[in-house]
Design a protein around this motif. Structure first.
Motif, short mmCIF file in Angstrom:
data_model
loop_
_atom_site.label_atom_id
_atom_site.label_comp_id
_atom_site.label_asym_id
_atom_site.label_seq_id
_atom_site.Cartn_x
_atom_site.Cartn_y
_atom_site.Cartn_z
N ARG A 97 0.81 -1.20 -0.11
CA ARG A 97 -0.16 -0.05 0.09
C ARG A 97 0.86 1.23 0.02
O ARG A 97 1.95 1.31 0.68
CB ARG A 97 -0.82 0.04 1.21
CG ARG A 97 -2.03 -1.28 1.32
CD ARG A 97 -2.57 -1.34 2.50
NE ARG A 97 -3.17 -0.24 3.16
CZ ARG A 97 -2.93 0.55 4.13
NH1 ARG A 97 -1.57 0.30 4.75
NH2 ARG A 97 -3.50 1.67 4.53
N GLN A 353 -3.15 4.34 7.85
CA GLN A 353 -3.70 5.31 6.81
C GLN A 353 -3.89 6.70 7.03
O GLN A 353 -3.66 7.08 8.12
CB GLN A 353 -5.57 4.68 6.55
CG GLN A 353 -6.10 5.57 5.31
CD GLN A 353 -5.51 5.50 4.12
OE1 GLN A 353 -4.43 5.92 3.60
NE2 GLN A 353 -5.87 4.37 3.27
N GLU A 377 -9.77 12.49 2.34
CA GLU A 377 -9.46 11.50 1.41
C GLU A 377 -8.34 10.76 2.03
O GLU A 377 -7.17 10.92 2.42
CB GLU A 377 -8.84 12.13 0.26
CG GLU A 377 -8.25 11.46 -1.01
CD GLU A 377 -7.49 11.82 -2.04
OE1 GLU A 377 -7.15 11.11 -3.04
OE2 GLU A 377 -7.42 13.36 -2.00
N ARG A 381 -2.87 3.81 -1.14
CA ARG A 381 -3.90 2.84 -1.88
C ARG A 381 -3.07 1.62 -1.99
O ARG A 381 -1.69 1.41 -2.45
CB ARG A 381 -4.16 3.42 -3.25
CG ARG A 381 -4.69 4.73 -3.06
CD ARG A 381 -4.71 5.54 -4.46
NE ARG A 381 -5.16 6.78 -4.21
CZ ARG A 381 -5.48 7.72 -5.40
NH1 ARG A 381 -5.23 7.24 -6.50
NH2 ARG A 381 -5.77 9.08 -5.04
N LYS A 382 -3.83 0.29 -2.16
CA LYS A 382 -3.35 -0.99 -2.61
C LYS A 382 -2.69 -0.67 -3.85
O LYS A 382 -3.44 -0.69 -4.79
CB LYS A 382 -4.20 -1.93 -2.31
CG LYS A 382 -3.58 -3.50 -2.19
CD LYS A 382 -4.71 -4.61 -2.10
CE LYS A 382 -5.32 -4.50 -0.78
NZ LYS A 382 -6.10 -5.70 -0.54
N HIS A 393 -3.94 0.63 -10.72
CA HIS A 393 -2.60 1.66 -10.09
C HIS A 393 -1.67 1.88 -10.96
O HIS A 393 -0.69 2.74 -10.67
CB HIS A 393 -2.65 1.50 -8.84
CG HIS A 393 -3.89 1.53 -7.89
ND1 HIS A 393 -4.48 2.71 -7.55
CD2 HIS A 393 -4.55 0.43 -7.36
CE1 HIS A 393 -5.34 2.65 -6.77
NE2 HIS A 393 -5.39 1.21 -6.59
#
Length: 449
Positions: A97, A353, A377, A381-382, A393
């Motif tokens: 991540r 996070q 937000e 992100r993975k 991604h």
């Protein structure tokens, strides 16, 4: 085999990673571990950093392996057969991540979190830090330089003095995504599909008996070039460009001239006036020679008629902040949060996070536990699952560059300024994460194991 010929980078690790890996294997320690990569403190002149290097890193991790030559070398170092057998079929199978490349971030915020069997996550520490440290450092410097130019072209001229070939190639990529216009580095351009640009060197002029002949011959070969005018005398050099324009008439296609020494601001005014007097208003003036963001900002403040800048060493090695206080720390093993209590080196335990709130511009961030749902937000992100990059991604360099500019445009004015200020961006820790850290700290201080 030379370093630039190697494709397998398994041995790009520190000795102690392998000794720990050997010990883990002997103890049967294969449970999942989580490691967090972050920057403890920003360099003195930095108010933000720009994440870079993730996509090339993931590609490397995905294909990481050990050759027979590597394994024979490790045998010579007296590592156990258990380790040799483990590495023979090594394949990274973990999860990553991360902040997408081009994301603005601040101190103590996770840049990457890697979750994988402990031996795997430990082994790649050196590689992860090496690749993300340099590219983040240079992207952050490049963003400062590009923004100081206020929309004018900035060319990366640093390949000759950066710290090695890998730094030159990946550094040029990092600089481009940060907002630099193009690079002179042809291998970087070819590898990452970057725009390339350049002019000429003094040696071309020196190799000719006559400066005018040098200009004329080079223009014949490359009509739309930029001519370097300061090899002998800058003003006389410009006069020869004017003479060449008059001789060639409509066939004169030269785009501009480059100033590389002297008082660049004063010379730019004189050269602009001289060119305009001879109806060469279209010729651009490019300045180079020891430039950085502060010198560029001063030239623009002085209204120097300069259309673009070539920046080399100062940007290519980030000479005012040559390193980041970056760390890669174990924060969870076998489902339990881990930290260390070393003075001045705090670690936030567990998977995390980062939530960012914005009111037009970014307002503040909160570092939380991964399962929390907070306003703002979520930034991490993975990007890799089961050792494979996630296609959703993967972005091309232009998409990353555009995203980086969007991020930079949302920085508060106090954070985007290149001048030193006392202001700092607010980054908080959620109550849940703070309590979790406190619980583990108290457990460790009681001698818990």
């Amino acid at each position: 085999m030379t370093d630039t010929e190697r494709q397998d980078l398994g041995l790009f690790t520190d000795l102690y990673q392998l000794t720990m890996l050997d010990a883990y294997l002997r103890e049967g320690m294969h449970d999942d571990a989580v490691f967090t990569l972050f920057v403890r403190r920003l360099p003195e002149e930095r108010k933000f950093l720009l994440a870079a290097g993730l996509d090339p890193l993931l590609e490397t991790i995905e294909g990481l392996s050990f050759s027979d030559e590597d394994l024979n070398y490790l045998k010579e170092q007296d590592f156990s057969q258990k380790l040799i057998d483990y590495l023979r079929n090594f394949k990274f199978t973990g999860q990553v991540r991360a902040l997408p490349e081009g994301t603005v971030f601040f101190e103590n915020e996770p840049i990457v979190e890697i979750k994988a069997p402990l031996p795997q996550a430990q082994l790649i520490e050196t590689l992860v830090m090496n690749q993300l440290h340099l590219q983040t450092l240079l992207a952050s410097k490049g963003a400062r330089v590009a923004r100081s130019a206020q929309g004018r072209r900035v060319l990366d001229f640093g390949a000759r003095r950066v710290h090695g070939i890998d730094a030159g190639i990946k550094g040029s990529r990092a600089l481009y995504l940060s907002g630099i216009t193009a690079t002179s580095n042809m291998l970087a351009g070819c590898t990452y599909d970057l725009p390339v640009a350049g002019t000429m060197a003094h040696s071309y002029i020196q190799a000719h008996d006559c400066e005018y002949d040098a200009f004329k011959n080079f223009t014949n070969a490359f009509p739309e070039t930029v001519l370097l005018v300061d090899t002998i005398d800058t003003i006389k050099g410009v006069e020869k460009v004017i003479k060449l324009a008059n001789e060639l008439g409509d066939d004169f296609k030269v785009k501009g001239i480059r100033l590389d020494s002297g008082d660049l601001g004063d010379l730019a005014f004189k050269v602009r006036e001289l060119l305009d007097e001879h109806n060469l208003n279209h010729l651009k003036i490019i300045a180079s020679g020891g430039l950085d963001e502060h010198k560029i900002a001063q030239l623009i403040k002085d209204n120097a008629p300069i259309d673009g800048f070539g920046v080399g060493t100062g940007m290519g090695v980030s000479d005012d902040a040559s390193a980041l206080d970056m760390a890669y720390k174990l924060v969870e093993y076998a489902g339990k949060g881990r930290l260390k209590l070393s003075s001045g080196k705090p670690v936030l335990p567990g998977e995390k996070q980062v939530f960012r709130e914005a009111k037009g511009s970014f307002s503040h961030d909160t570092i939380a536990r991964v399962e929390e749902q907070l306003p703002g937000e979520p930034l991490l992100r993975k990007v890799m699952q089961n050792g494979k990059r996630l296609p959703s991604h993967q972005r091309n360099i232009e998409e990353i560059r555009q995203y980086a500019q969007q991020q930079l445009d949302k920085l508060p004015d106090s954070m985007s300024s290149i001048s030193c200020t006392e202001a700092s961006y607010p980054v908080e820790i959620s109550d849940t994460l703070a309590n979790y850290q406190k619980e583990i700290t108290e457990h460790l201080k009681r001698g818990g194991g």
